[in-house]
Each structure stands twice: as structure tokens, then as C-alpha cells.
Design a protein around this motif. Structure first.
Motif, PDB file in Angstrom:
ATOM      1  N   ASP A 212       0.839  -1.199   0.000  1.00 51.97           N
ATOM      2  CA  ASP A 212       0.000   0.000   0.000  1.00 51.97           C
ATOM      3  C   ASP A 212       0.873   1.247   0.000  1.00 51.97           C
ATOM      4  OD1 ASP A 212       0.753   0.498   2.604  1.00 51.97           O
ATOM      5  OD2 ASP A 212      -1.285   0.830   3.323  1.00 51.97           O
ATOM      6  N   LYS A 214       1.168   4.741   2.005  1.00 50.92           N
ATOM      7  CA  LYS A 214       0.630   5.371   3.212  1.00 50.92           C
ATOM      8  C   LYS A 214       0.574   6.896   3.131  1.00 50.92           C
ATOM      9  CE  LYS A 214       0.764   1.826   6.594  1.00 50.92           C
ATOM     10  NZ  LYS A 214       1.699   0.767   6.222  1.00 50.92           N
ATOM     11  N   GLY A 226      -4.288   6.329   6.325  1.00 54.09           N
ATOM     12  CA  GLY A 226      -4.597   4.904   6.461  1.00 54.09           C
ATOM     13  C   GLY A 226      -4.164   4.108   5.238  1.00 54.09           C
ATOM     14  N   TYR A 269      -1.905  -9.826   9.700  1.00 61.43           N
ATOM     15  CA  TYR A 269      -1.274  -8.957   8.712  1.00 61.43           C
ATOM     16  C   TYR A 269       0.088  -8.570   9.259  1.00 61.43           C
ATOM     17  CZ  TYR A 269      -0.871  -4.231   6.443  1.00 61.43           C
ATOM     18  OH  TYR A 269      -0.480  -3.094   5.791  1.00 61.43           O
ATOM     19  N   GLU A 284       5.178  -3.995  11.870  1.00 66.76           N
ATOM     20  CA  GLU A 284       3.988  -4.008  12.718  1.00 66.76           C
ATOM     21  C   GLU A 284       3.174  -5.248  12.389  1.00 66.76           C
ATOM     22  OE1 GLU A 284       0.880  -1.250  11.751  1.00 66.76           O
ATOM     23  OE2 GLU A 284       1.149  -1.511   9.611  1.00 66.76           O
ATOM     24  N   ASN A 286      -0.909  -6.363  12.272  1.00 74.03           N
ATOM     25  CA  ASN A 286      -2.299  -5.965  12.405  1.00 74.03           C
ATOM     26  C   ASN A 286      -3.108  -7.242  12.552  1.00 74.03           C
ATOM     27  OD1 ASN A 286      -1.946  -3.113  12.057  1.00 74.03           O
ATOM     28  ND2 ASN A 286      -1.567  -3.514   9.899  1.00 74.03           N
ATOM     29  N   ARG A 288      -6.020  -7.992  11.476  1.00 74.48           N
ATOM     30  CA  ARG A 288      -7.152  -7.807  10.564  1.00 74.48           C
ATOM     31  C   ARG A 288      -6.603  -7.728   9.154  1.00 74.48           C
ATOM     32  NH1 ARG A 288      -5.722  -2.931   9.075  1.00 74.48           N
ATOM     33  NH2 ARG A 288      -4.528  -1.677  10.545  1.00 74.48           N
ATOM     34  N   GLY A 290      -5.844  -5.585   5.704  1.00 77.65           N
ATOM     35  CA  GLY A 290      -5.467  -4.197   5.460  1.00 77.65           C
ATOM     36  C   GLY A 290      -6.541  -3.475   4.667  1.00 77.65           C
ATOM     37  N   ASP A 291      -6.611  -2.183   4.869  1.00 77.53           N
ATOM     38  CA  ASP A 291      -7.486  -1.338   4.072  1.00 77.53           C
ATOM     39  C   ASP A 291      -6.606  -0.218   3.531  1.00 77.53           C
ATOM     40  OD1 ASP A 291      -9.460   0.186   2.959  1.00 77.53           O
ATOM     41  OD2 ASP A 291     -10.767   0.160   4.704  1.00 77.53           O
ATOM     42  N   PRO A 292      -6.347  -0.117   2.242  1.00 78.55           N
ATOM     43  CA  PRO A 292      -7.077  -0.689   1.112  1.00 78.55           C
ATOM     44  C   PRO A 292      -6.518  -1.977   0.508  1.00 78.55           C
ATOM     45  CG  PRO A 292      -5.603   0.988   0.283  1.00 78.55           C
ATOM     46  CD  PRO A 292      -5.368   0.901   1.774  1.00 78.55           C
ATOM     47  N   GLU A 293      -5.570  -2.680   1.143  1.00 78.36           N
ATOM     48  CA  GLU A 293      -5.004  -3.876   0.501  1.00 78.36           C
ATOM     49  C   GLU A 293      -6.071  -4.921   0.158  1.00 78.36           C
ATOM     50  OE1 GLU A 293      -3.790  -2.302   3.154  1.00 78.36           O
ATOM     51  OE2 GLU A 293      -1.672  -2.755   3.488  1.00 78.36           O
TER      52      GLU A 293
HETATM   53  N1  GLY Z   1      -3.260  -0.036   4.808  1.00 76.11           N
HETATM   54  C1  GLY Z   1      -2.650  -0.278   6.053  1.00 76.11           C
HETATM   55  C2  GLY Z   1      -3.499  -0.879   7.054  1.00 76.11           C
HETATM   56  O1  GLY Z   1      -4.603  -1.324   6.816  1.00 76.11           O
HETATM   57  O2  GLY Z   1      -3.073  -0.939   8.196  1.00 76.11           O
END
Ligand code: GLY
Ligand code: AMP
Length: 424
Positions: A212, A214, A226, A269, A284, A286, A288, A290-293
Motif C-alpha cells: 500500500d 501510506k 490509512g 497482517y 507491525e 495488524n 485484521r 489491510g485497508d485498502p489492501e
Molecule cells: N493499509 C494499512 C493498514 O490497513 O493498516
């Protein structure tokens, strides 16, 4: 069967869109959803965000299983509440979600289990933190410990900049409680990639790779957001890098969480920095997608997503494979005026491209007001296209972006630039 998707962003629109394509799924509820999910006849928005009420709804409607999009309900324990009531749900428990909700938890977990990541120290005292950056020098990275919606990380080019970030987080309470502790870590050079897997607690299934963007503006300038766009696959993740990420990062993480008594179920993630030798380090975690991945990744998924998630919930993700479209996908985020600081709401969306098999406009910050579509959040849309090459996906996505009209729209014109430039 009926399914429930929790959340209301572009990621959740893409999840609901893909789940609704399953022949076994009769209805997908989205809570709370957005203007795009409201307009899709196969989806139904549900105006609920409180966890207990979501569980009541799932029980009452006979929802077969629930999928959680964003981190906040996971960190608040939605999975624990649903499971305690015998409701099927896909996501990590509150304790397991600390991989994302506490940077300090994630860093000490990685250190304990030998998972490659930058050297770091955690501080609550600003004076000690300042002394550490003086010793360590710049560039150096200062991170708020808790969830900060992408705004808790400062990559400081100078010691002075690092000290200012420390003061803002520890003394200024700029980020409230999430900044009361900071993690300071070494700067890592390389290329970033997003590596997302489905974990059932013991086994994993890797999703297609992605990357992505950022920063707000072209050329990776401007403030962090995001995510302003993404594409899949990420060429930096070669088959060799993929194997290393699975061996050095993903499997030790899933095994380590199980060993620590917190078996990890859900999407996991890993935000990675890949150095010139192809060695991955974790920036990092996550808990969940990713948004927008998610938008380009799910455009490429050919396997029934409902089948995949049911296998995962049943602890049998090793019994199924995911098939991917060999084409590339690329998504361009269109954000509202004022994003990321103070996005303006309520601008009428005057024109949108028509969706097709190879180009879909996923909605994020949109709402239906008296039957009219208006902006209702920072990232408004993610126009996502498939193409035989990334360049063709890029061209198709931007042709569609050119058809979108609302006041103050902002988007980058260079999504995919790292993968599009000749490598060498
Ligand atoms: N696009 C990065 C995230 O969802 O954390
Ligand atoms: P995070 O939320 O931890 O992924 O950080 C947000 C962004 O800051 C990442 O996507 C990277 O671009 C950058 N970043 C974070 N940690 C580091 C690091 N140790 N070295 C270099 N860049 C970093």
C-alpha cells in the motif's frame, strides 16, 4: 446461509461483496456498512455497532458466522463475547489482538520468539526516552504504544524531530492514553510489503501479497494516512522472500501465540520491511485485513471466501487452497477534502463509474442521504481494477477514477509506482 460483516469501510465493502458472490450465501448483513453496501441488493446494512447488540442480532437472525473488519471491535473483545454465546465468528480474541493493539506487546513477543524486527526500547518517561535517542542517533522511529489509527508513528530524520515526537506523545498527551507509552525503534531501510494470512490457530493460508501507499501525496510525500492505494501482487515478495516470510515470520508467530496460550485465529497482517538481501523484518502486526489492501487482494481471489472462512473457523484451513487470478489488481483511494486531518463530510457524489467484472468501485466513507450518495468520511472510495499486467490494471483503474466527481476529491496519480518502474 446468512453472514454478518462488522465494519463500514472499503475493506468491509470488499469482504461483503466477495462473500455475497458465494452460491451458498443468501444474504450478507453489514454493520454499520456504508452508502455502497446500502446500494447493493445482496447486502443489507444494519445500524448497530455495540458488541452485545451485534451478538443479539447474529443470534436472532441465525447468522451462520460473523467476520470482523476493523481492529477496534477485536481489541474490545467482540470475538470473546460471540464465542461465549456460542456464535461462530472469525477473528482473534481480545488478548491475541494485542499483537496490534499494543506495540510493546508485539515487540516483546517478537523478541521472545526470535521473530526478526528492529531493535527497540519502551519508555514512559520522556527524559529517559530523549536520552535514548541521543545515544542511538537518527534516523529513528517513535511509536505510540496503543491504537492510533495510523497516526502514532513518527519516522524522525533528526534527533530533534524524535525528541519533539516523544514530547508530544508522552508530555503533550497528543494521542491520549495510547501515547502514554512509546516504543522507540531503529530505522529500517528497504521496501515495504503487506503479508496477510488466514490463521486457524495452528495452520495458515497465505493470501496474495500486496503493497500500500501510506502517504497522502504523489512521490510518497505528505502526511501518513490509512492508505491511499494498494496493489497485488507485490513484486518485492519473490518466491524466495515468500518462503522466508512464512518460515521466519508467519509460522513462528502462529506457533509462538499458541505456545503462549493465545492461539491466533483470524486474519494476521504482517507489515514488513524487506531489505536488499530479501530478509524480512516486521514493522507491525495488524490483527485484521489491510485497508485498502483487501480491495485488490479480494478482486484476485477466485476461491469462495465463505468456504475459506468456514474452514478457518473449524480449524481446517490446511484442508483448502486459495486460487488467485493471475492478473494484477490495483486500487486507487479517493479521499475527501481535508483528509487526513479534518475530512469534510456531506459533499454530494455527482458521478461514479459503472462496475464491471474487472473494475469495481468499493465504497468507504459514503452514505445514502434521502437516496443521494454523499461523502461521509476521510477515505471515500477505492476504485479497483484487474489487468493482465500491473500497468494495465493501473490504466483501467485511473480511467474509472477520471469518471468520479465530487467536490474536493483528493487522490494520488502514482499508485503502483514502485512496482511499475524498471527494477534493477
Ligand atoms: N493499509 C494499512 C493498514 O490497513 O493498516
Ligand atoms: P507502522 O504503523 O508501525 O507500520 O508504521 C507506519 C509506517 O512507518 C510504516 O509503514 C513505515 O513506512 C514506517 N515505519 C515504521 N517503523 C519503521 C522502521 N522501524 N523503520 C523505517 N520505517 C518505519
Amino acid at each position: 446461509m446468512k453472514l454478518l460483516v462488522v465494519g463500514g469501510g472499503g475493506r468491509e465493502h470488499a469482504l461483503a461483496w466477495k462473500l455475497a458472490a458465494s452460491p451458498r450465501v443468501s444474504r450478507v448483513y453489514v454493520a454499520p456498512g456504508n452508502g455502497g453496501t446500502a446500494r447493493d441488493r445482496r447486502l443489507t446494512n444494519v445500524p448497530i455497532t455495540a458488541i452485545e447488540e451485534l451478538a443479539d442480532f447474529a443470534a436472532r437472525e441465525g447468522v451462520a458466522f460473523t467476520v470482523v473488519g476493523p481492529e477496534a471491535p477485536l481489541a474490545a473483545g467482540i470475538v470473546d463475547v460471540f464465542r461465549a454465546r456460542g456464535l461462530r465468528i472469525f477473528g482473534p480474541t481480545r488478548e491475541a489482538a494485542r499483537l496490534e493493539s499494543s506495540k510493546d506487546f508485539a515487540k516483546s513477543f517478537m523478541k521472545r520468539h526470535g521473530i526478526p524486527t528492529a531493535e527497540y526500547r519502551t519508555f514512559t518517561d520522556a527524559f529517559a526516552a530523549r536520552r535514548y535517542v541521543e545515544e542511538r542517533g537518527a534516523p529513528i522511529v517513535v511509536k505510540a504504544d496503543g491504537l492510533a489509527a495510523g497516526k502514532g508513528v513518527v519516522v524522525a530524520q533528526t534527533v530533534e524531530e524524535a525528541k519533539a515526537a516523544i514530547d508530544a506523545m508522552l508530555l503533550g498527551q497528543k494521542l491520549g492514553a495510547s501515547g502514554a507509552r512509546v516504543v522507540i525503534e531503529d530505522f529500517l531501510a528497504g521496501e515495504e510489503a503487506s503479508f496477510i494470512v488466514i490463521s486457524d490457530g495452528r495452520h495458515v493460508l497465505a493470501l496474495a501479497t500486496s503493497q500500500d501507499h501510506k502517504r497522502l501525496r504523489d512521490g510518497d510525500e505528505g502526511p501518513n494516512t490509512g492508505g491511499m492505494g494498494a496493489y497485488s501482487p507485490a513484486p518485492v515478495v519473490t518466491p524466495e522472500v515468500h518462503a522466508r516470510v512464512m518460515r521466519e515470520v508467519v509460522m513462528p508467530t502462529v506457533r509462538g501465540m499458541a505456545e503462549d496460550g493465545l492461539p491466533y485465529t483470524g486474519f494476521l497482517y504482517a507489515g514488513l520491511m524487506i531489505d536488499g538481501d530479501g530478509a524480512p523484518r516486521v514493522l507491525e502486526f495488524n490483527c485484521r485485513l489491510g485497508d485498502p489492501e483487501t480491495q485488490p487482494i479480494l478482486m484476485r481471489l477466485k476461491t469462495d471466501l465463505a468456504d475459506l472462512l468456514e474452514h478457518a473457523i473449524d480449524g481446517r484451513i490446511d484442508r483448502i487452497d486459495a486460487e488467485w487470478d493471475r492478473r494484477a489488481a490495483l486500487g486507487v483511494v479517493i479521499a475527501a477534502a481535508g483528509y487526513p486531518d479534518e475530512p469534510r463530510r456531506g459533499d454530494p457524489i455527482l458521478a461514479l463509474p459503472t462496475d464491471s467484472d474487472d473494475c469495481v468501485t468499493f465504497h468507504a466513507g459514503t452514505a445514502l442521504a434521502d437516496g443521494r450518495l454523499v461523502t461521509a468520511g476521510g477515505r471515500v472510495l477505492c476504485v479497483t481494477a484487474l489487468g493482465d499486467t500491473l500497468r494495465l490494471a493501473h490504466a483501467r483503474a485511473y480511467d474509472a477514477v477520471a469518471q468520479v466527481r465530487f467536490d474536493g476529491m483528493q487522490y494520488r496519480s502514482d499508485i503502483g509506482h514502485r512496482a511499475l518502474k524498471p527494477r534493477g
